[in-house]
Design a protein around this motif. Sequence first.
Motif, short mmCIF file in Angstrom:
data_model
loop_
_atom_site.label_atom_id
_atom_site.label_comp_id
_atom_site.label_asym_id
_atom_site.label_seq_id
_atom_site.Cartn_x
_atom_site.Cartn_y
_atom_site.Cartn_z
N MET A 121 0.85 -1.19 0.00
CA MET A 121 0.00 0.00 0.00
C MET A 121 0.89 1.24 0.00
SD MET A 121 -2.96 -0.88 2.78
CE MET A 121 -3.95 -2.36 2.66
N PRO A 122 0.83 2.06 -1.03
CA PRO A 122 1.68 3.26 -1.07
C PRO A 122 1.16 4.33 -0.13
CG PRO A 122 0.24 3.19 -2.98
CD PRO A 122 0.04 1.89 -2.26
N ASP A 123 2.09 5.04 0.49
CA ASP A 123 1.71 6.16 1.34
C ASP A 123 1.20 7.32 0.49
OD1 ASP A 123 2.65 4.64 3.35
OD2 ASP A 123 4.31 5.94 3.92
N ASP A 124 0.29 8.09 1.06
CA ASP A 124 -0.14 9.34 0.44
C ASP A 124 0.69 10.45 1.06
OD1 ASP A 124 -1.63 11.82 -0.06
OD2 ASP A 124 -3.12 10.48 -0.91
N PRO A 125 1.37 11.26 0.25
CA PRO A 125 2.24 12.30 0.81
C PRO A 125 1.48 13.44 1.47
CG PRO A 125 2.11 12.53 -1.57
CD PRO A 125 1.39 11.25 -1.23
N SER A 126 0.18 13.55 1.26
CA SER A 126 -0.57 14.65 1.85
C SER A 126 -0.59 14.51 3.38
CB SER A 126 -2.01 14.67 1.32
OG SER A 126 -2.02 14.72 -0.08
N PRO A 127 -0.20 15.53 4.11
CA PRO A 127 -0.19 15.42 5.58
C PRO A 127 -1.61 15.38 6.13
CG PRO A 127 0.27 17.68 4.91
CD PRO A 127 0.22 16.86 3.65
N LEU A 128 -1.77 14.66 7.22
CA LEU A 128 -3.05 14.60 7.89
C LEU A 128 -2.76 14.37 9.37
CD1 LEU A 128 -6.16 14.63 7.44
CD2 LEU A 128 -6.06 12.14 7.36
N ARG A 153 1.21 7.81 9.64
CA ARG A 153 1.27 7.28 8.28
C ARG A 153 -0.15 7.30 7.73
NH1 ARG A 153 2.63 1.14 5.93
NH2 ARG A 153 2.63 1.81 3.73
N VAL A 154 -0.30 7.74 6.48
CA VAL A 154 -1.61 7.83 5.85
C VAL A 154 -1.59 7.06 4.53
CG1 VAL A 154 -3.39 9.35 4.92
CG2 VAL A 154 -2.02 10.11 6.87
N VAL A 155 -2.50 6.11 4.41
CA VAL A 155 -2.68 5.37 3.15
C VAL A 155 -4.12 5.58 2.72
CG1 VAL A 155 -2.69 3.11 2.03
CG2 VAL A 155 -0.92 3.67 3.71
#
Length: 294
Positions: A1-8, A13-15
């Motif tokens: 599962m690739p990480d999403d670079p958008s911060p949250l 870690r956000v996928v």
Amino acid sequence: MPDDPSPLRPFTRVVRVVRTGSTNTDLREAVTADPGAWPHLSVLVAQTQDAGRGRAGRGWDTAPGTALTASVLLRPRVPPGRLPWLTLLAGLAVQRATAELTGVRTGLKWPNDVLVLDVGEEVDGWGTDRKVAGILAEALPAAGPHAAGPHAATSHAGAGHAGSLAVVLGTGVNVAQTRDQLPVPWATSLRLAADARVTTPGAEELLSGVGRHLADLLTRWEAAAGDARAAGLAEDVARVCVTLGRSVRAELPGGIEVTGTATALDNDGHLLLRTPEGAERTVRAGDVRHVRAG
């Protein structure tokens, strides 16, 4: 599962995925396969899911873009016996975020539902309240110390082996469904319940709000070694738990049914009932329906 670079924030870690069967199932399998890749407060978010699970194996599906469907990996530094509080604390985080972002009056229904209060006609088991969110927590089998990630580098006294405790916490919030998109008469969405002058938050904004409240609550909980009463969290939960003081019918595992008045939460987050005969019963698991007194 690739990480999403958008911060949250506050997630580590956000996928994000477009579609999934169940975020809980996917995250549980991913953590089992590579536990070190999923630190505390990692989150898997889906735009839609078509095989979601609620309590007792019930299905929960969502149309694209209408709901918050997310699962968070938690590694709480508390004794395992304190885990029953986690679902209630997650519910409190959702309750606070939804009320804060929409102005809608919300409360908790023990053990894992968030309700919008007093917004409809009487429905058996729910009264005039409507379900807007549900929580499903699943503890993972104990893993080795390398499964812990950076959050579990230290542990409270009595919390046990660092990294041995991991929980997948699924959160589903009805955000923008129309009435005909809701599967049951006791459900609602934030868009339906909110004042027309209030802009309904998007799923990402709502997830960030839930995460912020959840992280704060977990910090307090861990600081008290999982003792929710000592941390003041039991009082916080009880203050918004609309089950307390109500006449209820509890459907327990094994088909046992108990009726009575919900009087309090015990030290482990279980529900205490006073039966019509005056006996006190402890409900540790099961479905609870609100019923009219008398």
